[in-house]
Design a protein around this motif. Structure first.
Motif, mmCIF file in Angstrom:
data_model
loop_
_atom_site.group_PDB
_atom_site.id
_atom_site.type_symbol
_atom_site.label_atom_id
_atom_site.label_comp_id
_atom_site.label_asym_id
_atom_site.label_seq_id
_atom_site.Cartn_x
_atom_site.Cartn_y
_atom_site.Cartn_z
ATOM 1 N N ARG A 1 25.083 40.394 -5.177
ATOM 2 C CA ARG A 1 25.344 41.665 -4.493
ATOM 3 C C ARG A 1 24.288 41.918 -3.423
ATOM 4 N NH1 ARG A 1 25.891 44.377 -8.789
ATOM 5 N NH2 ARG A 1 23.877 45.429 -8.850
ATOM 6 N N LEU A 2 23.022 41.674 -3.759
ATOM 7 C CA LEU A 2 21.951 41.899 -2.791
ATOM 8 C C LEU A 2 22.077 40.944 -1.606
ATOM 9 C CD1 LEU A 2 19.364 43.301 -1.915
ATOM 10 C CD2 LEU A 2 18.079 41.732 -3.385
ATOM 11 N N ALA A 3 22.489 39.712 -1.865
ATOM 12 C CA ALA A 3 22.661 38.750 -0.773
ATOM 13 C C ALA A 3 23.698 39.262 0.229
ATOM 14 C CB ALA A 3 23.085 37.397 -1.332
ATOM 15 N N THR A 4 24.762 39.878 -0.268
ATOM 16 C CA THR A 4 25.773 40.453 0.622
ATOM 17 C C THR A 4 25.209 41.634 1.398
ATOM 18 O OG1 THR A 4 27.538 39.775 -0.888
ATOM 19 C CG2 THR A 4 28.066 41.483 0.727
ATOM 20 N N TYR A 5 24.462 42.490 0.706
ATOM 21 C CA TYR A 5 23.876 43.661 1.366
ATOM 22 C C TYR A 5 22.918 43.253 2.498
ATOM 23 C CZ TYR A 5 25.445 46.644 -2.557
ATOM 24 O OH TYR A 5 26.187 47.329 -3.489
ATOM 25 N N LEU A 6 22.179 42.174 2.282
ATOM 26 C CA LEU A 6 21.207 41.749 3.295
ATOM 27 C C LEU A 6 21.887 41.355 4.602
ATOM 28 C CD1 LEU A 6 18.703 39.610 1.155
ATOM 29 C CD2 LEU A 6 18.351 41.907 2.079
ATOM 30 N N ASP A 7 23.163 40.961 4.521
ATOM 31 C CA ASP A 7 23.899 40.575 5.731
ATOM 32 C C ASP A 7 24.406 41.778 6.518
ATOM 33 O OD1 ASP A 7 23.555 37.870 5.426
ATOM 34 O OD2 ASP A 7 25.405 37.593 4.265
#
Length: 715
Positions: A314-320
């Motif tokens: 989830r955090l990886a998606t948010y970072l984008d």
């Protein structure tokens, strides 16, 4: 800690933070407690009845058999439930759940004051209740070592109750463990075992500045914190020693700026992650019709996939997601605290993380020329009569100074960053912040352990010439005692021994009206220095006297949690305005800092008033969980009947991540606390909404209480 008692058909539930829940049943029978309800609760109570009445709240119904979710229509339409096994989620000040088998109807009363759950026959119901504000679980001992502090910050996440986006709800983030000083690092086994490891790692330089600033981000992300050169394989003194956020499964290493720009990077990351969690959680079991939810479609984010994803995915998606794409939709952050980054300050970290405060390094500068006056005028409501001693040409009203000398305070200008409310845990006495101490936070825990059937308020009038404020505030407290359990006492002309007893007795709030000199609070037989008290058992206070800052700080050091004070001489008429407004807001659930922030804007020199101690602390609860301020203005160029723009501002430093639902005939959406909502209303619509809303209202250059102001438009 939850306590409950039955009085006839009424069940009274209280928690350690003075929150109250009243549930009224029809021929209510209570059969004990301890039954499981499959929800995170502190206690359960078995009830038998055919109707239960709760305070106004957001309500969800979950069908356990069909796995369906229903929401009670906020506009007033009843919710009918066909026979099944249900859990009803009722979002009252003390979190409540109902579990039962059968059918039911849930509705709101016409005035929106109550939620009614009714059954066709007498039904056995399990009521589960959970305290929103918990005690810390255990204590971590830390030596004076950045790597040890990093380990302690990692363990703060053990208090989270979920790893899903629902962690953005305040009820699913528990109070982190306490931190105390010691020679070696000691972490209780229960904290070690409860600490999650999601593969999210925050690596920072081995200095207290970087550790303090990144602590809120690490806590919310449930990240493992390491210092560079300590088990990271990275030597210090290189570019690789810069702060960075690592996601091992994705081979992501987000490089962050070094101090002081690190503050900006942390703020953006935390605000973005928290906000997106607030949107994604709406596809989960506690979702609502959130106004901001449509942003996910614009960002092309799949809420269902993100809700079920691992924290790292989830955090990886948010970072984008570019920060620029959402920054204008972000609620203003509720709290920022400026802390001296040193070993002596680490004990305050759990309390700041519990409030999810941003943490910044303190910076100050001198006030220039008339800057204090200019800042006061900027905040002044600027309406109606300018008041005594101003441009009206009238002579100034008498002040609250006696013939003795008033203590002077060297006030400085703080370098404030983003935030609605600002706390100060550092040297100096800045304006526009509440000046706190580590003692204030520990004192709050002590008062949580003190149980009482009612809120004890003592009003002290130590100068007969100030009877105006005394009469006003006493009436406000007595009126509120008709609605909440309050014990109000009034005292006049107390000598030093009697005034000392007032502060040493178990009072929740002491409102002192009188004089203050360099030697202390004035009494008929001399002055009382708060430093002479053996112990202060007054939880909160207002020293409405000239130059009371140091006496207020003395009360915090002796045991109080928070209070209102003055920096210098104040005009008597101004003191009456501030005192009466502060009293009204305080007993309706506003925090000490927010109540004072609104009250002091009624006068031109409002910066003369301040808060000491933990300004986020509240004396009581209001009718709604989130104190609300409304701004009202009449619209020009309206050809037909008069229309008004009503803007609601609903937030709390204690329950960040919640939402509110404005009750207008046309509104269909909830809004995140911290985001304003605006409505154009006719006079009849406005009168109805003000009558049904518990809020302070800024209108025509002054501040009013909504129910009182509604009478102006009810014609």
């Amino acid at each position: 800690m939850i306590e409950w008692a039955v009085d006839g058909d009424t069940l009274h539930v209280t928690d350690a933070d003075n929150a109250e829940l009243t549930v009224i049943g029809d021929e209510l029978v209570v059969d004990g407690s301890g039954v499981d309800i499959s929800r995170p609760v502190d206690d359960t109570i078995v009830l038998t009845t055919d109707e239960l009445r709760f305070p106004h709240a957001v309500v969800y119904a979950f069908s356990l058999g069909l796995e369906d979710q229903h929401e009670l229509d906020p506009t007033g339409e009843p919710l009918s439930l066909s026979p099944d096994e249900y859990v009803i989620d009722i979002d009252t000040e003390i979190k409540s759940y109902l579990r039962f088998s059968g059918s039911a109807t849930i509705r709101k009363t016409d005035d929106y004051e109550e939620v009614v759950v009714s059954f066709p026959d007498r039904t056995r119901v399990i009521l589960g209740v959970r305290c929103r504000h918990e005690f810390p679980a255990g204590t971590i001992t830390v030596p004076d070592s950045p790597s040890a502090i990093a380990e302690a910050i990692t363990r703060m996440a053990a208090s989270h109750k979920t790893e899903r986006p629902d962690r953005s709800y305040p009820t699913l983030r528990g109070h982190p463990s306490l931190i105390e000083h010691g020679d070696t690092l000691e972490i209780p086994d229960c904290i070690r075992s409860d600490t999650p490891d999601h593969g999210i790692e925050l690596v920072v330089p081995p200095d207290y500045e970087s550790l303090f600033v990144t602590a809120p981000l690490a806590y919310y992300l449930q990240a493992t914190v390491r210092t560079t050169g300590t088990g990271t394989g990275t030597p210090t003194g290189t570019d690789h020693a810069r702060p960075r956020l690592r996601l091992a499964d994705h081979a992501i290493e987000e490089r962050l700026a070094p101090m002081p720009e690190l503050e900006r990077d942390v703020e953006r990351l935390l605000r973005k992650t928290f906000f997106l969690d607030c949107l994604v959680r709406n596809v989960g079991p506690y979702g609502t019709t959130l106004s901001e939810y449509s942003l996910l479609d614009a960002l092309e984010l799949d809420a269902n996939a993100l809700y079920d994803a691992t924290p790292q995915d989830r955090l990886a998606t948010y970072l984008d997601v570019p920060y620029a794409a959402i920054k204008h939709r972000l609620p203003e952050w509720h709290l920022s605290t400026y802390v001296t980054p040193a070993y002596d300050s680490v004990e305050t970290l759990p309390f700041l993380l519990d409030r999810l405060s941003m943490i910044y390094t303190p910076q100050t500068s001198e006030l220039e020329g008339q800057e204090l006056v200019e800042r006061s005028l900027e905040d002044f409501y600027r309406g109606g009569d300018p008041g005594p001693g101003t441009a009206s040409g009238r002579p100034p009203a008498p002040d609250r100074a006696s013939t003795g000398q008033v203590a002077s305070v060297d006030i400085v200008k703080p370098g404030l960053r983003n935030g609605r409310t600002h706390g100060w845990l550092a040297d100096g006495v800045p304006i526009d912040v509440f000046k706190s101490t580590p003692e204030a936070y520990h004192n709050r825990l002590n008062f949580l352990e003190r149980t009482s059937d009612s809120t004890s308020i003592c009003v002290v009038l130590n100068d007969p010439e100030m009877a105006g404020e005394h009469d006003d505030v006493a009436e406000i407290y007595h009126q509120r005692s008709d609605e909440l359990s309050m014990d109000v006492t009034v005292a006049e002309s107390l000598d030093t021994a009697a005034l000392a007893r007032v502060f040493e007795d178990d009072h929740d709030f002491v409102h002192y009206i009188g004089h203050c000199e360099t030697d202390g609070l004035c009494c008929p037989d001399g002055t009382l220095s708060t430093s002479s008290l053996e112990r202060c058992n007054a939880q909160t206070f207002f020293l409405n006297a000239c130059g009371s800052f140091y006496e207020g700080m003395g009360l915090i050091q002796k045991g109080s949690v928070a209070g209102a004070v003055t920096f210098t001489k104040v005009l008597n008429d101004h003191a009456v305005k501030v005192g009466s407004t502060f009293a009204k807001l305080l007993v309706h659930g506003f925090s000490i800092e927010r109540a004072m922030g609104l009250a002091r804007r009624r006068i031109m020199m409002g910066k003369d008033y301040a808060v000491v101690g933990d300004g986020t602390h509240s004396l009581t609860q209001g009718e709604t969980p989130f104190p609300t301020t409304a701004t009202l203005e009449e619209l020009d160029d309206v050809e037909s009947e008069p229309q008004y723009l009503l803007t609601l501002d609903c937030y709390s430093t204690r329950v960040t991540g919640s939402y509110y639902f404005p009750h207008t005939e046309t509104n269909e959406y909830a809004f995140l606390c911290g985001n304003e909502s605006s409505f154009t209303l006719t006079e009849p619509e406005l009168a109805t909404m003000l009558e049904e809303t518990e809020a302070s209202v800024i209108y025509d250059g002054d501040i009013y209480w909504s129910k009182e102001l509604s009478r102006r438009f009810d014609r």
